[in-house]
Design an enzyme around this catalytic site. Structure first.
Site, short mmCIF file in Angstrom:
data_model
loop_
_atom_site.label_atom_id
_atom_site.label_comp_id
_atom_site.label_asym_id
_atom_site.label_seq_id
_atom_site.Cartn_x
_atom_site.Cartn_y
_atom_site.Cartn_z
N ILE A 178 0.85 -1.31 -0.06
CA ILE A 178 -0.04 0.00 -0.13
C ILE A 178 0.83 1.29 0.07
O ILE A 178 2.07 1.36 0.60
CB ILE A 178 -0.92 -0.16 1.40
CG1 ILE A 178 -1.62 -1.28 1.38
CG2 ILE A 178 -1.86 1.37 1.32
CD1 ILE A 178 -2.99 -1.56 0.55
N TYR A 227 4.94 1.34 0.03
CA TYR A 227 5.55 -0.17 0.14
C TYR A 227 5.71 -1.09 -1.00
O TYR A 227 6.12 -1.79 -1.27
CB TYR A 227 4.51 -0.67 0.90
CG TYR A 227 4.85 -0.54 2.44
CD1 TYR A 227 4.60 0.75 2.92
CD2 TYR A 227 5.48 -1.55 3.28
CE1 TYR A 227 4.93 0.86 4.31
CE2 TYR A 227 5.78 -1.20 4.62
CZ TYR A 227 5.56 0.02 5.17
OH TYR A 227 5.95 0.25 6.54
N GLU A 230 -0.88 -7.21 15.45
CA GLU A 230 -0.32 -8.16 16.29
C GLU A 230 -0.80 -8.63 17.49
O GLU A 230 -0.69 -9.76 17.85
CB GLU A 230 1.20 -7.74 16.14
CG GLU A 230 2.32 -8.72 16.78
CD GLU A 230 3.63 -8.34 16.46
OE1 GLU A 230 4.27 -8.70 15.54
OE2 GLU A 230 4.23 -7.52 17.30
N ASP A 236 15.82 -10.20 11.48
CA ASP A 236 16.24 -9.06 11.15
C ASP A 236 17.50 -8.74 11.50
O ASP A 236 18.03 -9.04 12.81
CB ASP A 236 15.33 -7.90 11.90
CG ASP A 236 15.53 -6.44 11.63
OD1 ASP A 236 16.70 -6.31 11.28
OD2 ASP A 236 14.90 -5.41 12.04
C1 GAL Z 1 9.07 -4.50 17.10
C2 GAL Z 1 8.49 -4.62 15.88
C3 GAL Z 1 7.15 -4.18 15.96
C4 GAL Z 1 6.20 -5.12 16.97
C5 GAL Z 1 7.22 -5.06 18.17
C6 GAL Z 1 6.48 -5.75 19.19
O1 GAL Z 1 10.36 -5.04 17.09
O2 GAL Z 1 9.33 -3.76 14.87
O3 GAL Z 1 6.60 -4.43 14.57
O4 GAL Z 1 6.55 -6.46 16.36
O5 GAL Z 1 8.53 -5.29 17.89
O6 GAL Z 1 7.05 -5.68 20.76
#
Ligand code: GAL
Ligand code: MN
Length: 340
Positions: free
Chosen positions: A110, A113, A290, A313
């Site tokens: 979107i 992105y 999430e 990551d």
């Molecule tokens: C970060 C991430 C977020 C979320 C968060 C949860 O590292 O960038 O998207 O998942 O952790 O604590």
């Protein structure tokens, strides 16, 4: 006679001493039976008795670590956690090829992105479900900007035009609604499994049929070794995503989940509805969808779990525990991308 009495006494004292072992064995057999029946076909809501037992037995899940002492390969409810070395891809590939399955991979591109699509698709062609049929479902508000990428046989790009929203949090959360809508309308007729991922990523190693199961979640790379109390669940009771401090098994990432179309339909429906209730009540969960996904997984235990090999990551370093880094975050300039 005396011998007999002695024997009986011995049995009694043995039972007394080892009562807890017997108890555990009985509980284990019952739960094994339950989860075995579940893994065969459909997943049901996890019974409250099992949730109740699980919340008591650990602050951090530890049950089977046969590979290396730091690698958990089975959950306390007896489903696998997928790491390199825990499966035989050749055998699995044969089984899934016989079933002639098609996998749908959903991504949202979107606004800005769309810039991630080229690398995402090119690397998916190299590593994702190699040898199987794949539909890439690209949700976008900019269909003209979807790049043309050369695809192998049996693989298709399907562009789904959707609306955008002004806040990135809203865009992120609405993914649940959109996946839900298209699951019923389209995916159910076209694919067997759905894999729902973030687009700001690249494949870096094989991601194949070893991930497939009725309902699967992925351990968040930031919390796979953490204790329950440090998981970043939504902690405000006013939100539908609320998880109390003594509940929950893992912290799962919204950037990689999936299952059969039916199970993903159920999951996304429940999460979207909860998000809408929160909206009506003027509250937004701390990590948007999430948080709702994590709440869902407390009460609907996944039937398979993916290790952080499937969502990594490099800014988190390269711990020894990771023998493969299969799906990696692409570094981005947050200000330049997120709301544009
Ligand atoms: C970060 C991430 C977020 C979320 C968060 C949860 O590292 O960038 O998207 O998942 O952790 O604590
Ligand atoms: Mn992301």
């Amino acid at each position: 006679m005396r011998k007999d009495k002695g024997k009986r006494r011995w049995v009694k004292s043995y039972l007394r001493k080892h009562f807890h072992i017997l108890g555990c064995t009985v509980v284990l057999s019952f739960s094994l039976g339950y989860f075995w029946s579940m893994s065969n076909d459909t997943c049901q809501d996890t019974p409250s008795k099992i949730i109740e037992a699980l919340r008591k037995i650990y602050s951090r899940p530890q049950i089977l670590k046969p590979l290396r002492p730091d690698v958990l390969v089975m959950t306390p409810w007896f489903v696998p956690i997928v790491w390199e070395g825990t499966y035989n891809l050749e055998i699995l590939n044969e089984q899934f090829q016989q079933r002639n399955i098609t996998v749908g991979l959903t991504v949202f591109a979107i606004k800005k992105y769309v810039v991630f699509l080229k690398t995402f698709l090119e690397t998916a062609e190299m590593y994702f479900m190699v040898g199987h049929k794949v539909n890439y479902y690209i949700f976008t508000d900019r269909p003209q900007e979807v790049p043309k990428v050369e695809l192998k046989e049996g693989r298709n790009v399907v562009v789904l035009q959707v609306q955008n929203y002004s806040r990135w949090q809203e865009i992120s959360m609405r993914r649940m609604e959109m996946i839900n809508h298209f699951s019923q309308k389209q995916f159910i007729n076209e694919v067997d499994y759905l894999v729902c991922v973030d687009v700001d990523m690249r494949f870096n190693d094989l991601v194949g049929v070893e991930i497939l199961s009725n309902l699967f979640g992925t351990l968040h790379p930031g919390f796979y070794g953490s204790e329950r109390r440090s998981f970043t669940y939504e902690r405000r009771p006013a939100s539908q995503a609320y998880v109390p401090h003594d509940e929950g098994d893992f912290y799962y990432a919204a950037a990689f989940f999936g299952g059969t179309v039916k199970e993903v339909y159920k999951l996304t429906k429940k999460c979207h509805e909860a998000i809408m209730v929160d909206k009506d009540n003027g509250i937004e969960a701390i990590w948007q969808e999430e948080s709702h996904l994590n709440k869902y997984f407390v009460y609907h235990k996944p039937t398979k779990i993916l290790s952080p090999e499937y969502l990594w990551d490099d800014s988190l370093g390269r711990p020894q525990i990771l023998r493969k880094r299969r799906f990696l975050a692409v570094p981005k300039d947050h200000d330049a991308i997120k709301n544009k």
